[in-house]
Motif scaffolding. Structure first.
Motif, PDB file in Angstrom:
ATOM      1  N   LEU A 277      -5.424   0.519  22.008  1.00 38.27           N
ATOM      2  CA  LEU A 277      -6.411   0.925  21.012  1.00 38.27           C
ATOM      3  C   LEU A 277      -5.871   2.066  20.158  1.00 38.27           C
ATOM      4  N   ALA A 278      -5.150   2.990  20.788  1.00 41.95           N
ATOM      5  CA  ALA A 278      -4.566   4.105  20.042  1.00 41.95           C
ATOM      6  C   ALA A 278      -3.513   3.620  19.051  1.00 41.95           C
ATOM      7  N   TYR A 279      -2.723   2.625  19.442  1.00 41.51           N
ATOM      8  CA  TYR A 279      -1.737   2.057  18.526  1.00 41.51           C
ATOM      9  C   TYR A 279      -2.429   1.364  17.344  1.00 41.51           C
ATOM     10  N   SER A 280      -3.583   0.752  17.605  1.00 44.39           N
ATOM     11  CA  SER A 280      -4.327   0.121  16.512  1.00 44.39           C
ATOM     12  C   SER A 280      -4.802   1.159  15.503  1.00 44.39           C
ATOM     13  N   VAL A 281      -5.266   2.304  16.010  1.00 41.26           N
ATOM     14  CA  VAL A 281      -5.667   3.393  15.118  1.00 41.26           C
ATOM     15  C   VAL A 281      -4.453   3.917  14.355  1.00 41.26           C
ATOM     16  N   LEU A 282      -3.345   4.083  15.061  1.00 43.60           N
ATOM     17  CA  LEU A 282      -2.124   4.597  14.431  1.00 43.60           C
ATOM     18  C   LEU A 282      -1.655   3.692  13.304  1.00 43.60           C
ATOM     19  N   GLN A 283      -1.714   2.392  13.520  1.00 47.13           N
ATOM     20  CA  GLN A 283      -1.288   1.454  12.476  1.00 47.13           C
ATOM     21  C   GLN A 283      -2.093   1.646  11.204  1.00 47.13           C
ATOM     22  N   ARG A 284      -3.394   1.773  11.359  1.00 46.44           N
ATOM     23  CA  ARG A 284      -4.262   1.910  10.189  1.00 46.44           C
ATOM     24  C   ARG A 284      -4.158   3.296   9.566  1.00 46.44           C
ATOM     25  N   ALA A 285      -3.819   4.289  10.368  1.00 47.65           N
ATOM     26  CA  ALA A 285      -3.610   5.629   9.832  1.00 47.65           C
ATOM     27  C   ALA A 285      -2.328   5.697   9.009  1.00 47.65           C
ATOM     28  N   ILE A 286      -1.278   5.026   9.500  1.00 45.40           N
ATOM     29  CA  ILE A 286      -0.003   5.005   8.781  1.00 45.40           C
ATOM     30  C   ILE A 286      -0.126   4.183   7.500  1.00 45.40           C
ATOM     31  N   GLY A 287      -0.767   3.017   7.614  1.00 42.75           N
ATOM     32  CA  GLY A 287      -0.932   2.171   6.428  1.00 42.75           C
ATOM     33  C   GLY A 287      -0.634   0.729   6.711  1.00 42.75           C
ATOM     34  N   SER A 288      -1.649  -0.127   6.601  1.00 47.53           N
ATOM     35  CA  SER A 288      -1.484  -1.557   6.860  1.00 47.53           C
ATOM     36  C   SER A 288      -1.691  -2.383   5.604  1.00 47.53           C
ATOM     37  N   GLY A 289      -1.286  -1.829   4.467  1.00 45.81           N
ATOM     38  CA  GLY A 289      -1.392  -2.574   3.215  1.00 45.81           C
ATOM     39  C   GLY A 289      -2.531  -2.081   2.355  1.00 45.81           C
ATOM     40  N   PRO A 290      -2.580  -2.517   1.090  1.00 46.23           N
ATOM     41  CA  PRO A 290      -3.635  -2.063   0.164  1.00 46.23           C
ATOM     42  C   PRO A 290      -5.009  -2.549   0.588  1.00 46.23           C
ATOM     43  N   ARG A 291      -6.030  -1.758   0.298  1.00 45.84           N
ATOM     44  CA  ARG A 291      -7.408  -2.103   0.634  1.00 45.84           C
ATOM     45  C   ARG A 291      -8.160  -2.690  -0.552  1.00 45.84           C
ATOM     46  N   VAL A 292      -7.523  -2.713  -1.703  1.00 44.80           N
ATOM     47  CA  VAL A 292      -8.105  -3.299  -2.900  1.00 44.80           C
ATOM     48  C   VAL A 292      -7.229  -4.464  -3.322  1.00 44.80           C
ATOM     49  N   LYS A 293      -7.852  -5.631  -3.561  1.00 48.43           N
ATOM     50  CA  LYS A 293      -7.076  -6.801  -3.941  1.00 48.43           C
ATOM     51  C   LYS A 293      -6.282  -6.534  -5.209  1.00 48.43           C
ATOM     52  N   TRP A 294      -4.999  -6.874  -5.156  1.00 48.14           N
ATOM     53  CA  TRP A 294      -4.050  -6.663  -6.238  1.00 48.14           C
ATOM     54  C   TRP A 294      -3.782  -5.169  -6.470  1.00 48.14           C
ATOM     55  N   GLY A 295      -4.294  -4.325  -5.605  1.00 53.16           N
ATOM     56  CA  GLY A 295      -4.054  -2.888  -5.761  1.00 53.16           C
ATOM     57  C   GLY A 295      -2.800  -2.455  -5.022  1.00 53.16           C
ATOM     58  N   SER A 296      -2.439  -1.212  -5.183  1.00 58.76           N
ATOM     59  CA  SER A 296      -1.284  -0.653  -4.500  1.00 58.76           C
ATOM     60  C   SER A 296      -1.751   0.208  -3.336  1.00 58.76           C
ATOM     61  N   SER A 297      -0.879   0.365  -2.365  1.00 60.90           N
ATOM     62  CA  SER A 297      -1.240   1.145  -1.189  1.00 60.90           C
ATOM     63  C   SER A 297      -0.988   2.635  -1.440  1.00 60.90           C
ATOM     64  N   VAL A 298      -1.901   3.454  -0.943  1.00 58.00           N
ATOM     65  CA  VAL A 298      -1.731   4.908  -1.062  1.00 58.00           C
ATOM     66  C   VAL A 298      -1.626   5.508   0.336  1.00 58.00           C
ATOM     67  N   SER A 299      -1.110   4.723   1.279  1.00 54.57           N
ATOM     68  CA  SER A 299      -1.001   5.156   2.664  1.00 54.57           C
ATOM     69  C   SER A 299       0.083   6.212   2.818  1.00 54.57           C
ATOM     70  N   PRO A 300       0.031   6.994   3.896  1.00 56.01           N
ATOM     71  CA  PRO A 300       1.087   7.986   4.148  1.00 56.01           C
ATOM     72  C   PRO A 300       2.473   7.361   4.207  1.00 56.01           C
ATOM     73  N   LEU A 301       2.576   6.156   4.778  1.00 57.08           N
ATOM     74  CA  LEU A 301       3.870   5.481   4.870  1.00 57.08           C
ATOM     75  C   LEU A 301       4.429   5.190   3.490  1.00 57.08           C
ATOM     76  N   ASN A 302       3.625   4.599   2.612  1.00 57.36           N
ATOM     77  CA  ASN A 302       4.094   4.279   1.268  1.00 57.36           C
ATOM     78  C   ASN A 302       4.425   5.522   0.460  1.00 57.36           C
ATOM     79  N   LYS A 303       3.590   6.543   0.597  1.00 63.57           N
ATOM     80  CA  LYS A 303       3.849   7.783  -0.135  1.00 63.57           C
ATOM     81  C   LYS A 303       5.172   8.410   0.297  1.00 63.57           C
TER      82      LYS A 303
END
Length: 444
Positions: A277-303
């Motif tokens: 469960l902690a790894y699932s939270v970590l994945q989403r905290a790091i960034g699992s892709g854009p949340r808006v269709k056709w949008g760009s990701s602003v996740s910590p990983l991408n930044k």
């Protein structure tokens, strides 16, 4: 009828099981499914008698590519393709014709640990259609001429595998070699070599009562129990070998305008629920892709990668997959070849030591909780989640309970599993133009 190598997108992101989706079932406002293990054949039964006019019944066996051997690779792909072919009691035409006449839909889906046969039909026609679901799942005969007729379809599926699926299949092979490393798709060398005896032996060995679950919505537990008690399944209790993570690298160089790379380390399996469960939270905290269709990701990983490489010519996402006794955590990227090397190195460096604020982890928890609750909105996903829980965990979770478990996770616990990534042995897969892509021993 139809079949698919992968399940619904929320449960499988490029054939990957996220722990939260595998455990989520229904929100607190929905009646809790009833569960029972039959003493006669040891089949697990879970049912939810809701008001949905369309009933869904799924028979799931905890048997898939993980249970193949080197010489029988591709067996499960052939079995999935064979769903709906002639059985001991019904012909290929008879099954197809009757399901269509009743207005039903019968599908077969697989992942690395299970295969599921699912019937969807209006409740007033359920009794008539269940006969054919039983035939397809437990009365197979695998006639040689029908199996050979499916070879063109097998070749077509192999030719149409998306690059994102290919890279994950390659990554699992590099990480586990055998077992979980065996692909959901048949190797081309096996086409025409998987015969009736091989298919029947696999079914007789692994399609047993202790490895079977019947889950249903729009059907009472008593009716589901009566149906499950009549299933002709084996009584053997075969044990699956424990997954062994090796780590390593596989590369496929092709003439392509893109480089696709996946890097991962071993993570927690579903037998370690809190860590998974902690790894699932970590994945989403790091960034699992854009949340808006056709949008760009602003996740910590991408930044972090954009600022470190001074380029935005890439697509990058973290992933997490948890199986019953092992898992993978890492990233998948696609970029133009001339910057693929620098992006791979920067992303691996971030994977080894994720830089996350408390706010990032709170966002990750919120995203995960939303995904858990969203699973209730999709009937097919709802049923699938019930089946995965019943076959792997032997119980059905309430989403409200799982959300509460996510809330209990502390920032320190999420950062603790993140800290384990630094010492994990790397696995890497790469496809396409690999002119700048580093080898795994060149990554820190």
């Amino acid at each position: 009828m139809a079949c698919s190598a992968v399940r619904s997108p929320v449960l499988r992101n490029s054939t990957i099981r996220h722990y939260a989706a595998a455990a989520a079932a229904q929100c607190s406002s929905v009646t809790t499914p009833e569960l029972q293990v039959l003493p006669s054949n040891r089949v697990t039964v879970a049912a939810l008698d809701n008001t949905n006019p369309v009933a869904q019944v799924s028979i799931i066996f905890r048997a898939s590519s993980r249970n193949e051997t080197y010489d029988t690779q591709g067996t499960v792909h052939h079995i999935r393709i064979a769903a709906g072919l002639s059985t001991c009691r019904s012909s290929y035409f008879g099954i197809t014709r009757n399901i269509q006449q009743l207005g039903g839909n019968l599908t077969a889906t697989t992942d690395r640990e299970s295969i599921a046969y699912t019937l969807q039909i209006t409740r007033n026609h359920l009794d008539k259609a269940l006969i054919f679901l039983e035939d397809v799942t437990t009365q197979q005969v695998f006639k040689p001429w029908e199996i050979s007729d499916q070879l063109p379809r097998l070749r077509y599926e192999l030719s149409m595998i998306p690059e994102t699926i290919r890279i994950m299949e390659l990554l699992h092979k590099a990480a586990y070699r055998t077992g979980l490393g065996y692909s959901l798709y048949s190797p081309k060398r096996q086409l025409g070599k998987i015969n009736t005896e091989t298919l029947q032996h696999f079914v007789n060995t692994w399609f047993t009562g202790s490895r079977c679950a019947v889950v249903a919505t729009g059907m009472s537990l008593s009716d589901a129990t009566q149906f499950a008690s009549n299933l002709k399944v084996g009584s053997e209790d075969n044990i699956t070998e424990i997954a062994k993570y090796h780590g390593g690298e596989l590369r496929k160089e092709r003439s392509s305008e893109l480089s696709t790379v996946a890097v991962a380390v071993e993570a927690a399996g579903l037998n370690k629920e809190k860590d998974a469960l902690a790894y699932s939270v970590l994945q989403r905290a790091i960034g699992s892709g854009p949340r808006v269709k056709w949008g760009s990701s602003v996740s910590p990983l991408n930044k972090a990668i954009s600022s470190g490489t001074n380029t935005d010519q890439f697509a990058l996402s973290a992933f997490n997959t948890s199986y019953s006794d092992s898992g993978l955590f890492g990233f998948v990227l696609s970029s133009v070849p001339n910057v693929a090397g620098s992006i791979t190195k920067a992303a691996t460096e971030y994977l080894r030591s994720p830089k996350l604020s408390d706010a990032d982890i709170v966002r990750g928890k919120t995203t995960l909780k939303a995904e858990i609750l969203y699973t209730v909105d999709n009937d097919a996903m709802y049923l699938e989640n019930m089946g995965q829980q019943a076959i792997i965990k032997g119980r059905v979770y309430k989403p409200s309970d799982l959300v509460a478990e996510v809330d209990k996770l502390t920032t320190a616990e999420v950062k603790s599993v993140a800290g384990k990534l630094a010492s994990g042995k790397l696995s890497m897969a790469a496809i396409g133009n690999l002119c700048t892509v580093p080898y795994v021993d060149e990554l820190k």
